[in-house]
Design an enzyme around this catalytic site. Structure first.
Site, PDB file in Angstrom:
ATOM      1  N   GLY A  25      36.888  35.495  43.239  1.00  0.00           N
ATOM      2  CA  GLY A  25      36.845  36.416  44.370  1.00  0.00           C
ATOM      3  C   GLY A  25      36.019  35.753  45.457  1.00  0.00           C
ATOM      4  O   GLY A  25      35.563  34.612  45.287  1.00  0.00           O
ATOM      5  N   SER A  26      35.775  36.481  46.546  1.00  0.00           N
ATOM      6  CA  SER A  26      35.087  35.849  47.681  1.00  0.00           C
ATOM      7  C   SER A  26      33.680  35.361  47.299  1.00  0.00           C
ATOM      8  O   SER A  26      33.248  34.291  47.743  1.00  0.00           O
ATOM      9  CB  SER A  26      35.027  36.816  48.862  1.00  0.00           C
ATOM     10  OG  SER A  26      34.503  38.061  48.427  1.00  0.00           O
ATOM     11  N   GLU A  28      32.669  33.996  44.724  1.00  0.00           N
ATOM     12  CA  GLU A  28      32.688  32.778  43.895  1.00  0.00           C
ATOM     13  C   GLU A  28      33.220  31.575  44.673  1.00  0.00           C
ATOM     14  O   GLU A  28      33.065  30.425  44.233  1.00  0.00           O
ATOM     15  CB  GLU A  28      33.549  32.979  42.637  1.00  0.00           C
ATOM     16  CG  GLU A  28      32.993  34.010  41.663  1.00  0.00           C
ATOM     17  CD  GLU A  28      33.136  35.429  42.170  1.00  0.00           C
ATOM     18  OE1 GLU A  28      34.179  35.732  42.790  1.00  0.00           O
ATOM     19  OE2 GLU A  28      32.207  36.237  42.000  1.00  0.00           O
ATOM     20  N   GLU A  47      40.086  39.610  33.767  1.00  0.00           N
ATOM     21  CA  GLU A  47      38.825  39.066  33.247  1.00  0.00           C
ATOM     22  C   GLU A  47      38.656  39.254  31.738  1.00  0.00           C
ATOM     23  O   GLU A  47      37.942  38.482  31.089  1.00  0.00           O
ATOM     24  CB  GLU A  47      37.637  39.681  33.997  1.00  0.00           C
ATOM     25  CG  GLU A  47      37.522  39.217  35.443  1.00  0.00           C
ATOM     26  CD  GLU A  47      38.406  40.014  36.402  1.00  0.00           C
ATOM     27  OE1 GLU A  47      39.216  40.842  35.927  1.00  0.00           O
ATOM     28  OE2 GLU A  47      38.294  39.805  37.618  1.00  0.00           O
ATOM     29  N   HIS A  70      34.207  37.607  38.803  1.00  0.00           N
ATOM     30  CA  HIS A  70      34.026  38.112  40.150  1.00  0.00           C
ATOM     31  C   HIS A  70      33.161  39.371  40.174  1.00  0.00           C
ATOM     32  O   HIS A  70      33.623  40.465  39.834  1.00  0.00           O
ATOM     33  CB  HIS A  70      35.393  38.419  40.772  1.00  0.00           C
ATOM     34  CG  HIS A  70      35.277  38.967  42.161  1.00  0.00           C
ATOM     35  ND1 HIS A  70      34.484  38.392  43.118  1.00  0.00           N
ATOM     36  CD2 HIS A  70      35.852  40.046  42.747  1.00  0.00           C
ATOM     37  CE1 HIS A  70      34.564  39.081  44.238  1.00  0.00           C
ATOM     38  NE2 HIS A  70      35.379  40.096  44.032  1.00  0.00           N
ATOM     39  N   HIS A 282      32.760  49.373   7.901  1.00  0.00           N
ATOM     40  CA  HIS A 282      33.554  50.072   8.912  1.00  0.00           C
ATOM     41  C   HIS A 282      33.805  51.513   8.455  1.00  0.00           C
ATOM     42  O   HIS A 282      33.290  52.450   9.033  1.00  0.00           O
ATOM     43  CB  HIS A 282      34.869  49.304   9.156  1.00  0.00           C
ATOM     44  CG  HIS A 282      35.706  49.872  10.251  1.00  0.00           C
ATOM     45  ND1 HIS A 282      36.871  49.291  10.687  1.00  0.00           N
ATOM     46  CD2 HIS A 282      35.552  50.973  11.007  1.00  0.00           C
ATOM     47  CE1 HIS A 282      37.396  50.014  11.664  1.00  0.00           C
ATOM     48  NE2 HIS A 282      36.618  51.037  11.868  1.00  0.00           N
ATOM     49  N   GLY A 403      36.036  44.185  16.574  1.00  0.00           N
ATOM     50  CA  GLY A 403      37.190  45.072  16.410  1.00  0.00           C
ATOM     51  C   GLY A 403      37.822  45.481  17.724  1.00  0.00           C
ATOM     52  O   GLY A 403      38.687  46.347  17.752  1.00  0.00           O
TER      53      GLY A 403
HETATM   54  N1  TPP Z   1      40.968  49.946  22.143  1.00  0.00           N
HETATM   55  C1  TPP Z   1      40.357  48.759  21.901  1.00  0.00           C
HETATM   56  C2  TPP Z   1      39.953  47.892  23.051  1.00  0.00           C
HETATM   57  N2  TPP Z   1      40.107  48.346  20.671  1.00  0.00           N
HETATM   58  C3  TPP Z   1      40.440  49.119  19.622  1.00  0.00           C
HETATM   59  N3  TPP Z   1      40.133  48.671  18.407  1.00  0.00           N
HETATM   60  C4  TPP Z   1      41.114  50.360  19.824  1.00  0.00           C
HETATM   61  C5  TPP Z   1      41.353  50.733  21.115  1.00  0.00           C
HETATM   62  C6  TPP Z   1      41.451  51.285  18.661  1.00  0.00           C
HETATM   63  N4  TPP Z   1      42.472  50.710  17.774  1.00  0.00           N
HETATM   64  C7  TPP Z   1      42.144  50.101  16.609  1.00  0.00           C
HETATM   65  S1  TPP Z   1      43.449  49.581  15.756  1.00  0.00           S
HETATM   66  C8  TPP Z   1      44.519  50.180  16.910  1.00  0.00           C
HETATM   67  C9  TPP Z   1      43.840  50.765  17.969  1.00  0.00           C
HETATM   68  C10 TPP Z   1      44.483  51.363  19.164  1.00  0.00           C
HETATM   69  C11 TPP Z   1      45.991  50.060  16.711  1.00  0.00           C
HETATM   70  C12 TPP Z   1      46.540  48.726  17.023  1.00  0.00           C
HETATM   71  O1  TPP Z   1      47.937  48.776  16.906  1.00  0.00           O
HETATM   72  P1  TPP Z   1      48.824  47.489  16.718  1.00  0.00           P
HETATM   73  O2  TPP Z   1      48.256  46.361  17.469  1.00  0.00           O
HETATM   74  O3  TPP Z   1      50.212  47.834  17.002  1.00  0.00           O
HETATM   75  O4  TPP Z   1      48.637  47.084  15.201  1.00  0.00           O
HETATM   76  P2  TPP Z   1      48.867  47.927  13.881  1.00  0.00           P
HETATM   77  O5  TPP Z   1      47.621  48.718  13.647  1.00  0.00           O
HETATM   78  O6  TPP Z   1      50.068  48.770  14.094  1.00  0.00           O
HETATM   79  O7  TPP Z   1      49.040  46.879  12.834  1.00  0.00           O
END
Ligand code: TPP
Length: 530
Positions: A25-26, A28, A47, A70, A282, A403
């Site tokens: 962006g500007s 940078e 990003e 940016h 988890h 995750g």
């Molecule tokens: N947003 C983010 C940035 N990270 C996350 N982990 C989630 C939401 C919540 N989340 C965890 S697993 C998942 C989501 C939305 C499903 C992912 O689906 P897909 O990639 O189709 O794989 P699948 O579980 O069907 O194998």
């Protein structure tokens, strides 16, 4: 007198930071003006993708990477993947352009008085130099701090009007030649005590974590397991592959719950954890931390993780160094026989879609070149991934450590940039592929040898698993109808096709190799929940 800008490029060169991952962006542009020909600028179109590309690049190389974003808006877009980088302890020097110094306090557009608070709490350190002359020293601190164990991302905010100012030449000469290192071996007494506890244990077990996925530790840890004749588990929620998955002593990945870990470790009296926090759970399944009568010792270079644990002893040290020291201290194997290997039946190799994920991974295991590097962001199928794939070399498997989806696709770009001589395969859910989709453009522009395998189950499968686990009966937002991932890839200029025949899939996978550009395979799979 050299300028701050000239000085900075000189220092970046001495630190090996000549690849800049960015989206400009500007604020940078004064830094990027007249970009030196021995530097490389890798442009990402969002990003989040930029951050994950740098993360994949740094993890694959085992060295820090430089990111230029940016202002606060660009930095904010990178936050999800910054959480992943923090959790995988990736050494990243992240910079963002700030407004001209005299405009920051005035509420000017692209000026953010609280810039250093934006990336918290996902950086080890966030700083805005108080004068232009402090920019080179601040970047030096950032570089060394990012690299020192436990490694991790750091942030420096850089006002754009600093670049043309004069630097302090004397300071720069010192900065360029500094070496800052950590010595990670344990003292002789500590090693002797550890060796003694291992010698006295009747049934020890090893639990290995991502810190062992380093060139200096991967083989040492396997040698130690063999020497001790101890079975080996991979620590829960692994972001890397720290132990060969076809080694006869390998038992699998520990489940990510308190009760699950204790159940799997039943029958052991000493648990030696090498290179993992204890533990990264988890799912919430309470229970005893450890099986009855078991003790635990964890070796990790992360003092915070060592202090945080609710149970067991901890030693803050380098895993590779300690494994080597233990091998020296324990020259003979104990009298017990080595545990018998665990059988792993192959799933049927179905001929037509929708396939099971296990069958897709089994085909990958049979077909892909040995030196392939894999990225996995297929969330409902991770257990089948670990069961089927034969992974036997360091720095060759990457998963979003916090995750956060949106890592996998662009991280594959960074991993391929780190070594275009090795093929890269990214296994992505059809949902996950959308979060970092802009990375497809960079893969095409850089002509990288990546095969993107998108597993289409038409749903957020992992969340369907949680629905039953959490007792949820009727939540919206879990279906993904109407996605045509192959056409999305085509829009970024990438050859892409849907593959519904098993032999065709094998033939496509066999084509993964260096020298060719990226491709995307959309593979219909059955939705499975475990
Ligand atoms: N947003 C983010 C940035 N990270 C996350 N982990 C989630 C939401 C919540 N989340 C965890 S697993 C998942 C989501 C939305 C499903 C992912 O689906 P897909 O990639 O189709 O794989 P699948 O579980 O069907 O194998």
């Amino acid at each position: 007198m050299p300028t701050v800008r000239e000085t900075t490029y000189h220092l970046l060169r001495t630190w090996g930071l000549t690849t800049v991952f960015g989206n400009p962006g500007s604020n940078e542009l004064p830094f990027l003006d007249g970009f030196p020909p021995d530097f490389r600028y890798v442009l990402g179109l969002h990003e989040g993708a930029v951050l994950a590309m740098a993360d994949g690049y740094a993890q694959a190389r085992g060295r820090p990477a430089l990111v230029n974003l940016h202002s606060a808006a660009g930095l904010g877009n990178a936050m999800g993947n910054l959480a992943n980088a923090r959790a995988s302890r990736t050494p990243l020097v992240i910079t963002a352009g700030q407004q001209a110094r005299s405009m920051i306090g005035l509420g000017a557009v692209l000026g953010e008085p609280a810039m250093t608070r934006v990336p918290e709490p996902h950086v080890k350190w966030a700083f805005e130099p108080s004068s232009p002359q402090d920019v080179p020293r601040a970047l030096s601190q950032a570089f060394h701090l990012a690299t020192l164990p436990p490694a991790g991302p750091v942030f420096v905010s850089l006002p754009w009007d600093d670049w043309a100012q004069e630097a302090d030449a004397d300071q720069v000469a010192h900065l360029a030649s500094r070496r800052v290192r950590a010595a990670g071996a344990a003292s002789a007494e500590v090693v002797a005590e550890l060796a003694d506890r291992l010698r006295q244990a009747k049934a020890p077990v090893l639990v290995i974590g991502p810190e062992a996925d380093e060139e200096n530790a991967f083989a040492q840890v396997a040698a130690l397991a063999e020497r001790l004749r101890a079975p080996v588990w991979t620590a829960p929620t692994p972001p890397r592959c720290p132990f060969p998955t076809r080694h006869p002593l390998w038992r699998g990945v520990l489940p990510p719950s308190i009760a699950g870990v204790a159940e799997r470790l039943a029958g052991h009296d000493l648990v030696l954890v090498l290179g993992a926090p204890v533990f990264r759970y988890h799912a919430y399944r309470p229970g005893p931390w450890l099986p009855e009568g078991a003790e635990l010792i964890a070796v990790s270079l992360d003092p915070e993780a060592a202090a945080r644990s609710a149970f067991g002893d901890a030693l803050v040290a380098d895993v590779g160094a300690v494994a080597g020291q233990l091998l020296d201290a324990l020259p003979d194997s104990p009298a017990r026989p080595a545990p018998a290997p665990v059988g792993r039946p192959d799933p049927p190799l179905e001929d037509t879609a929708p396939f099971t994920a296990g069958a897709v991974f089994a085909r990958m295991a049979r077909t892909l070149p040995r030196d392939v590097r894999l990225i996995n962001e297929s969330t409902s199928n991770t257990s089948q991934f670990w069961e089927q794939l034969d992974l036997d070399r360091p720095r060759s498997m990457f998963f979003p450590a916090a995750g956060g989806l949106g890592f996998g696709l662009p991280a594959a770009v960074g991993v391929a940039l780190a070594d275009p001589g090795r093929p890269v395969v990214a296994v992505l859910g059809d949902g996950a592929a959308q979060y970092g989709v802009a990375g497809l453009w960079t893969a095409v522009q850089e002509h990288l040898p990546i095969t993107f395998v998108v597993l289409g189950n038409g749903t957020y499968g992992a969340l369907r698993g949680f629905v039953s686990q959490l007792g949820v009966t009727d939540a919206p937002g879990l279906d993904l109808p109407g996605l045509d991932v192959a056409r999305i890839a085509a829009g970024y200029g990438m050859p892409a096709r849907r593959v519904s025949d098993g032999n065709e899939l094998a033939a496509e996978l066999a084509m993964a190799g260096p020298g060719r550009g990226p491709r995307l395979l959309e593979v219909p799979i059955r939705a499975e929940t475990r």
